[in-house]
Write a protein that holds these residues in place. Structure first.
Motif, short mmCIF file in Angstrom:
data_model
loop_
_atom_site.label_atom_id
_atom_site.label_comp_id
_atom_site.label_asym_id
_atom_site.label_seq_id
_atom_site.Cartn_x
_atom_site.Cartn_y
_atom_site.Cartn_z
N ASP A 163 42.04 36.92 37.54
CA ASP A 163 42.20 37.18 39.43
C ASP A 163 43.25 36.28 39.69
N LEU A 164 43.58 36.10 40.52
CA LEU A 164 44.77 35.96 41.65
C LEU A 164 43.46 34.75 41.94
N GLU A 165 42.55 34.87 42.37
CA GLU A 165 41.94 33.33 42.42
C GLU A 165 41.07 33.10 41.50
N PRO A 166 40.44 31.50 41.24
CA PRO A 166 39.62 31.11 40.72
C PRO A 166 38.28 31.35 40.53
N LYS A 167 37.25 31.71 39.24
CA LYS A 167 36.32 32.76 39.74
C LYS A 167 35.61 31.91 37.96
N LYS A 168 34.53 32.29 38.36
CA LYS A 168 34.06 32.34 36.93
C LYS A 168 32.77 34.27 36.98
N LEU A 169 32.28 34.51 35.90
CA LEU A 169 32.13 35.87 35.34
C LEU A 169 30.34 35.07 35.05
N VAL B 252 38.95 30.96 31.52
CA VAL B 252 39.53 29.61 31.98
C VAL B 252 38.87 29.79 33.35
N GLN B 253 38.42 28.69 34.31
CA GLN B 253 38.04 29.61 35.86
C GLN B 253 39.09 29.00 36.93
N ASN B 254 39.91 28.00 36.09
CA ASN B 254 41.08 27.94 37.19
C ASN B 254 41.81 27.03 36.34
N PRO C 206 52.93 36.19 38.76
CA PRO C 206 51.96 35.99 40.10
C PRO C 206 51.16 35.62 40.44
N LYS C 207 51.05 33.77 39.68
CA LYS C 207 50.36 32.69 39.55
C LYS C 207 48.88 32.99 39.90
N ILE C 208 48.64 33.84 38.48
CA ILE C 208 47.70 33.90 38.10
C ILE C 208 46.95 32.64 37.63
N ALA C 209 45.16 32.91 38.70
CA ALA C 209 44.52 31.41 38.77
C ALA C 209 43.00 31.74 37.45
N PHE C 210 42.59 33.22 37.23
CA PHE C 210 42.09 33.21 36.24
C PHE C 210 42.76 33.56 35.15
N TYR C 211 41.88 33.67 34.20
CA TYR C 211 41.63 34.49 32.52
C TYR C 211 40.23 34.10 31.80
N ALA C 212 39.48 35.25 31.61
CA ALA C 212 38.72 36.00 30.33
C ALA C 212 39.65 36.47 28.90
N GLY C 213 39.15 36.14 28.32
CA GLY C 213 39.91 37.20 27.24
C GLY C 213 38.80 37.00 25.42
N VAL C 214 38.67 38.07 25.08
CA VAL C 214 38.17 38.36 23.72
C VAL C 214 39.13 39.29 23.09
N CYS D 34 34.27 43.48 35.46
CA CYS D 34 34.30 41.73 36.07
C CYS D 34 34.29 41.54 37.85
N GLN D 35 34.64 42.64 37.65
CA GLN D 35 35.33 42.60 39.41
C GLN D 35 36.78 41.76 39.52
N VAL D 36 37.69 42.16 39.17
CA VAL D 36 39.07 41.72 38.70
C VAL D 36 39.58 42.88 39.20
N PRO D 37 41.48 42.23 39.71
CA PRO D 37 42.03 43.42 39.61
C PRO D 37 42.90 43.42 38.91
N ILE D 38 42.81 42.68 37.63
CA ILE D 38 43.84 42.68 37.28
C ILE D 38 43.65 42.92 34.83
N SER D 39 43.60 43.87 34.42
CA SER D 39 43.41 43.54 33.33
C SER D 39 44.26 44.73 32.04
N ALA D 40 43.36 43.65 30.63
CA ALA D 40 44.22 44.30 29.55
C ALA D 40 44.08 44.74 28.28
N ILE D 41 44.36 45.57 27.55
CA ILE D 41 44.17 45.52 26.46
C ILE D 41 45.80 45.35 25.39
#
Length: 208
Positions: free
Chosen positions: A134-140, A90-92, A109-117, A42-49
């Motif tokens: 991600d800390l910047e708005p994004k679209k997968l 959530v893109q922004n 950390p002012k998270i700007a983008f989130y995607a989860g399953v 997903c080319q993001v700096p943060i991920s988690a299970i």
């Protein structure tokens, strides 16, 4: 306020999660690899299970941060679990009314983008989620979203495999305990039988 039915379902969900004996366990490479792959794909700096306990969200594996758990009410996944959806993007987050007041969005950390399953077990219980941030708005891309879903499925497969291995170990331990008990019983019976047999042999020899 939770209805009796909703409360009952939540109790069942938490019990299903606890049946995996995964909460508060040490890091495991197989789970860490999936979190790392999610971050890379997903080319993001943060991920988690993440796994959703009664009052907290606990992180089984994580990339890009050190926190082990947060309050459930502050967890993005908690919002997703309260909808009918199984995934979210959530893109922004700063422009989304569901998230823009969240302390991890409005503050560091002012998270700007989130995607989860969601992680849904074979019985239909939601255990947690596989998330990327991600800390910047994004679209997968569609490829990235599909990959995230497939990785979430792999998390469930790992959890099921881990659970079955634990059950096998428990069964083996039970069998070994029963074997030891049987062996001890055999020694006692053997000892108890020897004495009357010796008496019978002595009497037989006397008659002879």
């Amino acid at each position: 306020m939770l209805t009796d039915s909703t409360y009952s379902k939540e109790i069942q969900r938490v019990n299903a999660l606890k049946s995996y004996s995964i909460l508060d366990t040490q890091p495991e490479k197989d789970f860490d690899d999936i979190a790392e792959l999610a971050s890379q794909i997903c080319q993001v700096p943060i991920s988690a299970i993440t796994l959703m306990d009664k009052d907290r969200q606990w992180f089984k594996s994580k990339v890009g941060f050190e926190t082990n758990e947060i309050l459930r009410e502050e967890a993005f996944c908690n919002h997703l679990m309260n909808t009918e959806a199984t995934k979210i993007e959530v893109q922004n987050m700063h422009k989304d009314n569901n998230f823009n007041t969240n302390p991890y969005v409005a503050g560091e950390p002012k998270i700007a983008f989130y995607a989860g399953v969601l992680l849904i077990d074979p019985d239909g219980y939601t255990l947690g989620s596989l998330c990327v941030y991600d800390l910047e708005p994004k679209k997968l891309t569609d490829f990235q979203l599909n990959a995230l879903e497939k990785l979430a499925n792999q998390v469930i497969q790992l959890l099921e495999l881990r659970k079955k291995n634990a059950q096998l170990e428990e069964n083996n331990a039970s069998l070994m305990s029963k074997y030891n008990e049987l062996e001890q019983f055999a020694r006692v019976v053997s000892h108890d039988i020897k004495s009357p047999l010796n008496n019978i042999i002595s009497l037989t020899n006397l008659f002879q």
